[in-house]
Motif scaffolding. Sequence first.
Motif, PDB file in Angstrom:
ATOM      1  N   ALA A 181       0.785  -1.238  -0.046  1.00 45.19           N
ATOM      2  CA  ALA A 181       0.028   0.004   0.104  1.00 45.19           C
ATOM      3  C   ALA A 181       0.838   1.267  -0.098  1.00 45.19           C
ATOM      4  CB  ALA A 181      -0.907   0.052   1.106  1.00 45.19           C
ATOM      5  N   MET A 182       2.091   1.232   0.388  1.00 46.32           N
ATOM      6  CA  MET A 182       2.997   2.464   0.748  1.00 46.32           C
ATOM      7  C   MET A 182       3.744   2.604  -0.585  1.00 46.32           C
ATOM      8  SD  MET A 182       2.422   4.202   3.543  1.00 46.32           S
ATOM      9  CE  MET A 182       3.599   5.209   3.523  1.00 46.32           C
ATOM     10  N   SER A 183       3.905   1.727  -1.482  1.00 49.43           N
ATOM     11  CA  SER A 183       4.778   1.478  -2.726  1.00 49.43           C
ATOM     12  C   SER A 183       4.060   2.621  -3.640  1.00 49.43           C
ATOM     13  CB  SER A 183       5.104   0.060  -2.980  1.00 49.43           C
ATOM     14  OG  SER A 183       3.777  -0.439  -3.541  1.00 49.43           O
ATOM     15  N   ASP A 184       4.753   3.484  -4.304  1.00 50.66           N
ATOM     16  CA  ASP A 184       4.310   4.023  -5.507  1.00 50.66           C
ATOM     17  C   ASP A 184       3.837   3.165  -6.651  1.00 50.66           C
ATOM     18  OD1 ASP A 184       4.915   6.435  -4.280  1.00 50.66           O
ATOM     19  OD2 ASP A 184       6.893   6.918  -5.285  1.00 50.66           O
ATOM     20  N   GLY A 185       2.884   3.797  -7.153  1.00 51.61           N
ATOM     21  CA  GLY A 185       2.372   2.942  -8.238  1.00 51.61           C
ATOM     22  C   GLY A 185       1.115   1.911  -7.932  1.00 51.61           C
ATOM     23  N   TYR A 186       1.237   1.558  -6.662  1.00 46.54           N
ATOM     24  CA  TYR A 186       0.259   0.705  -6.221  1.00 46.54           C
ATOM     25  C   TYR A 186      -1.415   1.354  -5.708  1.00 46.54           C
ATOM     26  CZ  TYR A 186      -2.912  -2.379  -3.339  1.00 46.54           C
ATOM     27  OH  TYR A 186      -3.813  -3.004  -2.968  1.00 46.54           O
ATOM     28  N   THR A 187      -2.372   0.838  -6.377  1.00 40.98           N
ATOM     29  CA  THR A 187      -3.696   1.389  -6.086  1.00 40.98           C
ATOM     30  C   THR A 187      -4.697   0.332  -6.054  1.00 40.98           C
ATOM     31  OG1 THR A 187      -5.360   2.716  -6.827  1.00 40.98           O
ATOM     32  CG2 THR A 187      -4.256   1.843  -8.521  1.00 40.98           C
ATOM     33  N   SER A 188      -5.359   0.445  -4.962  1.00 43.97           N
ATOM     34  CA  SER A 188      -6.901  -0.739  -4.963  1.00 43.97           C
ATOM     35  C   SER A 188      -7.755  -0.150  -5.661  1.00 43.97           C
ATOM     36  CB  SER A 188      -6.760  -1.172  -3.482  1.00 43.97           C
ATOM     37  OG  SER A 188      -7.368   0.318  -2.663  1.00 43.97           O
ATOM     38  N   GLY A 189      -7.799   1.036  -6.145  1.00 47.73           N
ATOM     39  CA  GLY A 189      -8.915   1.655  -7.135  1.00 47.73           C
ATOM     40  C   GLY A 189      -8.444   1.893  -8.141  1.00 47.73           C
ATOM     41  N   ARG A 190      -9.000   3.237  -8.617  1.00 46.14           N
ATOM     42  CA  ARG A 190      -8.717   3.681  -9.885  1.00 46.14           C
ATOM     43  C   ARG A 190      -7.761   4.918  -9.784  1.00 46.14           C
ATOM     44  NH1 ARG A 190     -14.106   5.098 -11.819  1.00 46.14           N
ATOM     45  NH2 ARG A 190     -14.966   4.619  -9.608  1.00 46.14           N
ATOM     46  N   GLY A 191      -7.009   5.019  -8.847  1.00 47.06           N
ATOM     47  CA  GLY A 191      -6.043   6.060  -8.632  1.00 47.06           C
ATOM     48  C   GLY A 191      -4.833   6.172  -9.313  1.00 47.06           C
ATOM     49  N   LEU A 192      -3.905   6.921  -8.910  1.00 49.26           N
ATOM     50  CA  LEU A 192      -2.622   6.945  -9.734  1.00 49.26           C
ATOM     51  C   LEU A 192      -1.489   6.099  -8.736  1.00 49.26           C
ATOM     52  CD1 LEU A 192      -2.283  10.486 -10.924  1.00 49.26           C
ATOM     53  CD2 LEU A 192      -2.759   8.638 -12.327  1.00 49.26           C
ATOM     54  N   GLY A 193      -1.900   5.741  -7.509  1.00 47.87           N
ATOM     55  CA  GLY A 193      -1.001   5.186  -6.683  1.00 47.87           C
ATOM     56  C   GLY A 193       0.053   5.851  -6.015  1.00 47.87           C
ATOM     57  N   ARG A 194      -0.285   7.179  -5.925  1.00 41.91           N
ATOM     58  CA  ARG A 194       0.651   7.962  -5.334  1.00 41.91           C
ATOM     59  C   ARG A 194       0.314   8.390  -3.667  1.00 41.91           C
ATOM     60  NH1 ARG A 194       4.137   6.854  -8.386  1.00 41.91           N
ATOM     61  NH2 ARG A 194       4.631   7.685 -10.334  1.00 41.91           N
ATOM     62  N   GLY A 195      -1.140   7.836  -3.163  1.00 43.34           N
ATOM     63  CA  GLY A 195      -1.681   8.583  -2.139  1.00 43.34           C
ATOM     64  C   GLY A 195      -0.872   8.476  -0.788  1.00 43.34           C
ATOM     65  N   LEU A 196      -0.809   7.218  -0.388  1.00 45.05           N
ATOM     66  CA  LEU A 196      -0.060   7.058   1.035  1.00 45.05           C
ATOM     67  C   LEU A 196       1.403   7.490   0.764  1.00 45.05           C
ATOM     68  CD1 LEU A 196      -1.490   3.622   2.369  1.00 45.05           C
ATOM     69  CD2 LEU A 196      -2.061   6.177   2.939  1.00 45.05           C
ATOM     70  N   GLY A 197       2.104   6.956   0.105  1.00 47.26           N
ATOM     71  CA  GLY A 197       3.696   7.476  -0.214  1.00 47.26           C
ATOM     72  C   GLY A 197       3.705   9.259  -0.562  1.00 47.26           C
ATOM     73  N   GLY A 198       2.756   9.319  -1.385  1.00 48.43           N
ATOM     74  CA  GLY A 198       2.965  11.099  -1.511  1.00 48.43           C
ATOM     75  C   GLY A 198       2.614  11.675  -0.329  1.00 48.43           C
ATOM     76  N   ALA A 199       1.766  11.282   0.603  1.00 50.50           N
ATOM     77  CA  ALA A 199       1.257  12.051   1.636  1.00 50.50           C
ATOM     78  C   ALA A 199       2.530  11.906   2.778  1.00 50.50           C
ATOM     79  CB  ALA A 199       0.116  11.440   2.289  1.00 50.50           C
ATOM     80  N   LYS A 200       3.064  10.743   2.772  1.00 50.09           N
ATOM     81  CA  LYS A 200       4.253  10.546   3.582  1.00 50.09           C
ATOM     82  C   LYS A 200       5.436  11.668   3.433  1.00 50.09           C
ATOM     83  CE  LYS A 200       7.423   7.189   5.555  1.00 50.09           C
ATOM     84  NZ  LYS A 200       7.751   5.750   5.490  1.00 50.09           N
ATOM     85  N   ARG A 201       5.636  11.753   2.006  1.00 47.65           N
ATOM     86  CA  ARG A 201       6.769  12.612   1.531  1.00 47.65           C
ATOM     87  C   ARG A 201       6.507  14.261   1.768  1.00 47.65           C
ATOM     88  NH1 ARG A 201       6.754   8.541  -2.415  1.00 47.65           N
ATOM     89  NH2 ARG A 201       5.427   9.638  -3.916  1.00 47.65           N
ATOM     90  N   LEU A 202       5.265  14.337   1.909  1.00 47.96           N
ATOM     91  CA  LEU A 202       4.883  15.668   1.939  1.00 47.96           C
ATOM     92  C   LEU A 202       4.698  16.136   3.444  1.00 47.96           C
ATOM     93  CD1 LEU A 202       2.062  16.128  -0.501  1.00 47.96           C
ATOM     94  CD2 LEU A 202       4.062  17.113  -0.694  1.00 47.96           C
ATOM     95  N   ALA A 203       4.431  14.983   4.404  1.00 47.79           N
ATOM     96  CA  ALA A 203       4.459  15.536   5.756  1.00 47.79           C
ATOM     97  C   ALA A 203       6.040  15.556   6.531  1.00 47.79           C
ATOM     98  CB  ALA A 203       3.616  14.694   6.366  1.00 47.79           C
ATOM     99  N   ASP A 204       6.009  16.041   7.552  1.00 46.47           N
ATOM    100  CA  ASP A 204       6.991  16.035   8.177  1.00 46.47           C
ATOM    101  C   ASP A 204       7.075  14.979   9.172  1.00 46.47           C
ATOM    102  OD1 ASP A 204       8.447  18.596   7.464  1.00 46.47           O
ATOM    103  OD2 ASP A 204       6.736  19.773   8.639  1.00 46.47           O
ATOM    104  N   GLU A 205       6.041  14.560   9.552  1.00 44.65           N
ATOM    105  CA  GLU A 205       6.026  13.417  10.360  1.00 44.65           C
ATOM    106  C   GLU A 205       4.981  12.374   9.748  1.00 44.65           C
ATOM    107  OE1 GLU A 205       7.801  12.492  13.130  1.00 44.65           O
ATOM    108  OE2 GLU A 205       8.794  14.592  13.194  1.00 44.65           O
ATOM    109  N   PHE A 206       4.839  11.289   9.797  1.00 47.01           N
ATOM    110  CA  PHE A 206       3.804  10.242   8.984  1.00 47.01           C
ATOM    111  C   PHE A 206       4.084   8.852   9.930  1.00 47.01           C
ATOM    112  CE2 PHE A 206       2.149   7.019   6.412  1.00 47.01           C
ATOM    113  CZ  PHE A 206       1.110   7.704   5.911  1.00 47.01           C
TER     114      PHE A 206
END
Length: 138
Positions: free
Chosen positions: A95-120
């Motif tokens: 789920a944290m890997s780039d490119g993985y999606t369980s839906g129709r998204g781009l697969g950047r959700g969790l990993g992208g959020a982690k990269r944008l936040a100072d703490e995750f």
Amino acid sequence: MKRLRALPGTLFERHEITAEPDVFRARQAVGRAMDALGAKVIRKTRLVTAVSEIFRNALIYGGSAVVRIYCDAEDRMVWVDCSDNGPGIADMTLAMSDGYTSGRGLGRGLGGAKRLADEFEIVSEPGVGTQVRLAGRA
């Protein structure tokens, strides 16, 4: 499910996410919390973008969520906790890997959020739910 430790600071706002407009309201509240700590625009934008993804995921995959926003004036951090009672995440590494999606998204959700936040942090248990905690420095 294991729960994350208590958040530092004081409760700024609490929101329930049950529909798309709630995602928008909770995201705005995170922006107001960053403003309250005098955050630079880029810092605010990064955290608001990160929580947008987390809140939307909680609605789509978890069905609903409770969001708690805390301001830690001493450390100049806004902490956001998003918890749902959805199906949970069976394979966190996947789920944290780039490119993985369980839906129709781009697969950047969790990993992208982690990269944008100072703490995750994230904890999840299949059949129980998911808790995501992230923070941004003002």
